[in-house]
Design an enzyme around this catalytic site. Sequence first.
Site, PDB file in Angstrom:
ATOM      1  N   GLY A  15      52.497  37.291  58.618  1.00  0.00           N
ATOM      2  CA  GLY A  15      52.655  37.156  60.065  1.00  0.00           C
ATOM      3  C   GLY A  15      51.342  37.320  60.792  1.00  0.00           C
ATOM      4  N   ALA A  16      50.278  36.703  60.251  1.00  0.00           N
ATOM      5  CA  ALA A  16      48.939  36.924  60.783  1.00  0.00           C
ATOM      6  C   ALA A  16      48.517  35.907  61.835  1.00  0.00           C
ATOM      7  CB  ALA A  16      47.927  36.916  59.633  1.00  0.00           C
ATOM      8  N   GLY A  19      50.027  38.225  67.470  1.00  0.00           N
ATOM      9  CA  GLY A  19      50.352  39.640  67.650  1.00  0.00           C
ATOM     10  C   GLY A  19      49.486  40.604  66.884  1.00  0.00           C
ATOM     11  N   GLY A  21      49.491  41.276  63.757  1.00  0.00           N
ATOM     12  CA  GLY A  21      48.969  40.726  62.508  1.00  0.00           C
ATOM     13  C   GLY A  21      47.646  40.024  62.736  1.00  0.00           C
ATOM     14  N   SER A 144      59.681  50.227  62.772  1.00  0.00           N
ATOM     15  CA  SER A 144      59.908  50.255  64.221  1.00  0.00           C
ATOM     16  C   SER A 144      60.696  51.501  64.594  1.00  0.00           C
ATOM     17  CB  SER A 144      60.704  49.014  64.640  1.00  0.00           C
ATOM     18  OG  SER A 144      61.237  49.155  65.946  1.00  0.00           O
ATOM     19  N   TYR A 169      68.832  44.142  63.781  1.00  0.00           N
ATOM     20  CA  TYR A 169      67.394  44.437  63.775  1.00  0.00           C
ATOM     21  C   TYR A 169      67.150  45.874  63.315  1.00  0.00           C
ATOM     22  CZ  TYR A 169      62.588  45.106  65.396  1.00  0.00           C
ATOM     23  OH  TYR A 169      61.250  45.390  65.459  1.00  0.00           O
TER      24      TYR A 169
END
Length: 302
Positions: A15-16, A19, A21, A144, A169
Amino acid sequence: MAIADQSGRTVFITGASAGVGRQTAIVLAAAGATVVLGCRDLAKGAAVRDHIRAVTPAARVSVVALDLASLESIREAAKQVCAEHDRIDVLINNAGVMRPPRSTTADGFELQFGTNHLGHFALTGLLLERLLPVAGSRVVTVASPAHRQGRIDFDDLQSERRYRRSAAYAQSKLANLLFTYELQRRLAVGGATTVALAAHPGGARTELNRNLPFLFRGASWGLARPITHPVEIGALSILYAAVDPGALGGEYYGPDGLFEFKGQPTRLESTPRSHDAATQRRLWEVSQQLTDVRYDALAKSR
């Protein structure tokens, strides 16, 4: 936060392309690390690569196609990374989705559980052969504060009977911590120097909030802005877990401010539910069955 010289180290970040990442990749590349960007959207990944090279001309950075909602894509990405790199010093399991309408992965898993947990479970197992030989290597999984509301419903892991966005989630984020602690236990039992840690960025202002209610959506985070912080601050907890000598296996890091939404990195206590050993083991076994990833490299290291 000072980042020591990372020359000679290889970091793979999922996920780079956006955000925390993206920010983590920028900082580590500037510190000298070889950075591999795992991205579902190759065009966005290439844009991040080019940006890093523009601000750090000597940066060693590459992009690998990775869709964590597809076990086939995960296997192909792991195969490519192992072929191109003989070591991984840090694996950062960062990619994730939050509160989308119900949908499924390519393999039929509920999207949040399948991407946030099962995808990273599979990827870590497939890359472990490149981590274990590296003294002090780390697996950092991004969790989270939502894990505090999480329950692992083994009778309905894929939310087929009832789907609630926030509950699904929270389950996936609790799974991230259960996975981290069980992986750390297995690494320690096997005598490995590789360690597993968890971290979270707090209320970092990223596009992850795209499925939140309208008043809290957008780049400004709307009404939630006063209790959030810029992505540059949000990335600090992940960076701390990834490279700081004081970060230890089996620990969990995040912001030190109100509700863990903003602030500087500190060691946190996760819920007793996340430390339940029986749930950790059961989730591990179920995850192996669902992904068909068996962590053979860990068994061979004993």
